[in-house]
Design a protein around this motif. Structure first.
Motif, PDB file in Angstrom:
ATOM      1  N   MET A  87      62.393   4.962  94.637  1.00 46.46           N
ATOM      2  CA  MET A  87      61.629   6.208  94.525  1.00 46.46           C
ATOM      3  C   MET A  87      61.021   6.337  93.155  1.00 46.46           C
ATOM      4  N   SER A  88      61.710   6.062  92.174  1.00 38.54           N
ATOM      5  CA  SER A  88      61.229   6.149  90.796  1.00 38.54           C
ATOM      6  C   SER A  88      60.108   5.155  90.525  1.00 38.54           C
ATOM      7  N   ILE A  89      60.211   4.003  91.212  1.00 37.61           N
ATOM      8  CA  ILE A  89      59.157   2.989  91.032  1.00 37.61           C
ATOM      9  C   ILE A  89      57.852   3.501  91.605  1.00 37.61           C
ATOM     10  N   TRP A  90      57.981   4.163  92.757  1.00 37.23           N
ATOM     11  CA  TRP A  90      56.764   4.703  93.377  1.00 37.23           C
ATOM     12  C   TRP A  90      56.100   5.698  92.471  1.00 37.23           C
ATOM     13  N   TRP A  91      56.923   6.548  91.851  1.00 39.12           N
ATOM     14  CA  TRP A  91      56.370   7.535  90.906  1.00 39.12           C
ATOM     15  C   TRP A  91      55.757   6.838  89.710  1.00 39.12           C
ATOM     16  N   ILE A  92      56.382   5.776  89.318  1.00 44.69           N
ATOM     17  CA  ILE A  92      55.832   5.029  88.172  1.00 44.69           C
ATOM     18  C   ILE A  92      54.465   4.442  88.542  1.00 44.69           C
ATOM     19  N   ILE A  93      54.453   3.869  89.758  1.00 42.47           N
ATOM     20  CA  ILE A  93      53.186   3.272  90.222  1.00 42.47           C
ATOM     21  C   ILE A  93      52.134   4.359  90.391  1.00 42.47           C
ATOM     22  N   SER A  94      52.552   5.441  90.970  1.00 40.01           N
ATOM     23  CA  SER A  94      51.609   6.568  91.150  1.00 40.01           C
ATOM     24  C   SER A  94      51.127   7.066  89.810  1.00 40.01           C
ATOM     25  N   GLY A  95      52.069   7.128  88.872  1.00 37.36           N
ATOM     26  CA  GLY A  95      51.685   7.585  87.526  1.00 37.36           C
ATOM     27  C   GLY A  95      50.710   6.630  86.869  1.00 37.36           C
ATOM     28  N   LEU A  96      51.012   5.349  87.084  1.00 34.17           N
ATOM     29  CA  LEU A  96      50.095   4.356  86.505  1.00 34.17           C
ATOM     30  C   LEU A  96      48.696   4.439  87.141  1.00 34.17           C
ATOM     31  N   ASP A  97      48.706   4.658  88.468  1.00 34.35           N
ATOM     32  CA  ASP A  97      47.391   4.806  89.142  1.00 34.35           C
ATOM     33  C   ASP A  97      46.646   6.021  88.627  1.00 34.35           C
ATOM     34  N   TRP A  98      47.442   7.081  88.436  1.00 29.16           N
ATOM     35  CA  TRP A  98      46.789   8.321  87.944  1.00 29.16           C
ATOM     36  C   TRP A  98      46.225   8.118  86.564  1.00 29.16           C
ATOM     37  N   ILE A  99      47.076   7.444  85.725  1.00 27.86           N
ATOM     38  CA  ILE A  99      46.630   7.171  84.356  1.00 27.86           C
ATOM     39  C   ILE A  99      45.415   6.252  84.375  1.00 27.86           C
ATOM     40  N   SER A 100      45.472   5.234  85.240  1.00 28.13           N
ATOM     41  CA  SER A 100      44.343   4.300  85.347  1.00 28.13           C
ATOM     42  C   SER A 100      43.090   5.036  85.791  1.00 28.13           C
ATOM     43  N   GLY A 101      43.274   5.921  86.766  1.00 29.59           N
ATOM     44  CA  GLY A 101      42.106   6.716  87.232  1.00 29.59           C
ATOM     45  C   GLY A 101      41.535   7.572  86.126  1.00 29.59           C
ATOM     46  N   LYS A 102      42.474   8.194  85.357  1.00 27.97           N
ATOM     47  CA  LYS A 102      42.017   9.030  84.250  1.00 27.97           C
ATOM     48  C   LYS A 102      41.257   8.197  83.212  1.00 27.97           C
ATOM     49  N   ILE A 103      41.848   6.998  82.973  1.00 35.86           N
ATOM     50  CA  ILE A 103      41.186   6.120  81.991  1.00 35.86           C
ATOM     51  C   ILE A 103      39.798   5.720  82.484  1.00 35.86           C
ATOM     52  N   ASN A 104      39.753   5.335  83.767  1.00 36.46           N
ATOM     53  CA  ASN A 104      38.457   4.943  84.335  1.00 36.46           C
ATOM     54  C   ASN A 104      37.470   6.110  84.323  1.00 36.46           C
ATOM     55  N   GLN A 105      37.998   7.292  84.654  1.00 32.48           N
ATOM     56  CA  GLN A 105      37.140   8.495  84.636  1.00 32.48           C
ATOM     57  C   GLN A 105      36.611   8.766  83.239  1.00 32.48           C
ATOM     58  N   TYR A 106      37.522   8.577  82.283  1.00 33.72           N
ATOM     59  CA  TYR A 106      37.118   8.789  80.884  1.00 33.72           C
ATOM     60  C   TYR A 106      36.049   7.782  80.478  1.00 33.72           C
ATOM     61  N   MET A 107      36.267   6.534  80.871  1.00 33.60           N
ATOM     62  CA  MET A 107      35.316   5.473  80.522  1.00 33.60           C
ATOM     63  C   MET A 107      33.964   5.726  81.199  1.00 33.60           C
ATOM     64  N   TYR A 108      34.050   6.121  82.501  1.00 33.22           N
ATOM     65  CA  TYR A 108      32.795   6.428  83.204  1.00 33.22           C
ATOM     66  C   TYR A 108      32.066   7.595  82.553  1.00 33.22           C
ATOM     67  N   GLN A 109      32.879   8.564  82.131  1.00 31.51           N
ATOM     68  CA  GLN A 109      32.272   9.738  81.483  1.00 31.51           C
ATOM     69  C   GLN A 109      31.619   9.357  80.165  1.00 31.51           C
ATOM     70  N   ARG A 110      32.352   8.528  79.436  1.00 32.28           N
ATOM     71  CA  ARG A 110      31.793   8.057  78.154  1.00 32.28           C
ATOM     72  C   ARG A 110      30.518   7.251  78.391  1.00 32.28           C
ATOM     73  N   GLU A 111      30.555   6.409  79.425  1.00 28.37           N
ATOM     74  CA  GLU A 111      29.367   5.598  79.742  1.00 28.37           C
ATOM     75  C   GLU A 111      28.191   6.489  80.143  1.00 28.37           C
ATOM     76  N   ALA A 112      28.555   7.500  80.936  1.00 21.88           N
ATOM     77  CA  ALA A 112      27.509   8.435  81.376  1.00 21.88           C
ATOM     78  C   ALA A 112      26.926   9.200  80.190  1.00 21.88           C
ATOM     79  N   GLU A 113      27.814   9.648  79.330  1.00 18.49           N
ATOM     80  CA  GLU A 113      27.344  10.363  78.128  1.00 18.49           C
ATOM     81  C   GLU A 113      26.474   9.448  77.269  1.00 18.49           C
ATOM     82  N   LYS A 114      26.893   8.179  77.182  1.00 17.76           N
ATOM     83  CA  LYS A 114      26.107   7.211  76.396  1.00 17.76           C
ATOM     84  C   LYS A 114      24.722   7.006  77.016  1.00 17.76           C
ATOM     85  N   LEU A 115      24.750   6.868  78.346  1.00 17.27           N
ATOM     86  CA  LEU A 115      23.464   6.684  79.032  1.00 17.27           C
ATOM     87  C   LEU A 115      22.585   7.929  78.900  1.00 17.27           C
ATOM     88  N   GLN A 116      23.211   9.092  78.992  1.00 19.72           N
ATOM     89  CA  GLN A 116      22.457  10.347  78.827  1.00 19.72           C
ATOM     90  C   GLN A 116      21.862  10.449  77.429  1.00 19.72           C
TER      91      GLN A 116
END
Length: 245
Positions: free
Chosen positions: A1-30
């Motif tokens: 159970m804890s591993i699943w939360w860890i994986i979920s947390g990592l996915d969430w963190i990865s998504g946040k990181i990707n979202q941040y990167m996309y946002q930064r890229e978008a801001e750069k392009l803008q």
């Protein structure tokens, strides 16, 4: 159970990181897009300014060109006026010079005149060949000697010439008086300096109306000098002398 939360947390963190990167890229392009718009706007403004400057320069050059065209048109117009005035002056000068040369100057011949000096010379030769010869032979037939015949025929020619000169001068004088001094009567008329142009026109008029005047001259001379027409051939000779004189 804890591993699943860890994986979920990592996915969430990865998504946040990707979202941040996309946002930064978008801001750069803008940001790049805004910079491009600014550069484009500046370029457009620069080109518009250059166009306005070119239009101003073109308008100025058109004004200069129009001024030059107007000046050229004015110059051409003045040139044409001066040329026409020059031609008129030359025509008047030529006419005056021609009138001056022709008056009392047999060396200047009007080639359209059938009675110009050389033509008259030919007609006098014809007079000798025809009427003079006929009159000579008719007088010879009635027993008049050669010297007397020549004298008689010469006297007729000389008398006719004198009379024609007198009538022509009198006619010319009256015409000039009527033209130059129309307000004066014959009693008041006096000889005056006659412009060559008037004299030339009067002489031309006399030449053109000689056939009209000839009838009166013929009647006058033959009436006063009946011996010039006591035979048909002498009358024919006398009339021909009148025509030439």
């Amino acid at each position: 159970m804890s591993i699943w939360w860890i994986i979920s947390g990592l996915d969430w963190i990865s998504g946040k990181i990707n979202q941040y990167m996309y946002q930064r890229e978008a801001e750069k392009l803008q940001e790049e897009c805004r910079n491009l718009k600014i550069r484009y706007q500046r370029e457009v403004e620069k080109l518009q300014e250059e166009c306005r400057n070119l239009e101003i320069r073109l308008s100025h050059r058109e004004e200069i060109l129009n001024d030059e065209r107007r000046e050229k048109k004015t110059f051409i117009s003045k040139f044409e006026e001066e040329r026409k005035e020059k031609e008129k002056a030359l025509t008047r000068l030529s006419s005056i010079a021609g009138d001056k040369l022709r008056v009392n100057n047999p060396g200047i011949a009007d080639l359209s005149d059938e009675n110009r000096p050389n033509k008259l010379g030919e007609k006098f030769s014809e007079l000798y060949d025809n009427e003079w010869t006929e009159a000579y032979e008719s007088l010879e037939d009635v027993g008049v000697d050669e010297e007397e015949i020549i004298k008689k025929l010469l006297d007729i020619l000389k008398e006719v010439y004198t009379c024609c000169q007198h009538y022509a001068k009198a006619q010319r004088h009256r015409l000039i008086q009527v033209i130059s001094l129309p307000s004066r009567s014959d009693e008041q008329s006096q000889d005056a300096a006659t412009p060559e142009k008037v004299m030339s026109k009067v002489v031309d008029l006399q030449k053109q109306t000689v056939s009209i005047a000839l009838s009166d001259v013929k009647n006058t001379i033959i009436t006063t000098r009946s011996e010039f027409a006591d035979t048909e051939v002498k009358q024919k000779y006398t009339v021909r002398c009148m025509q030439l004189c």
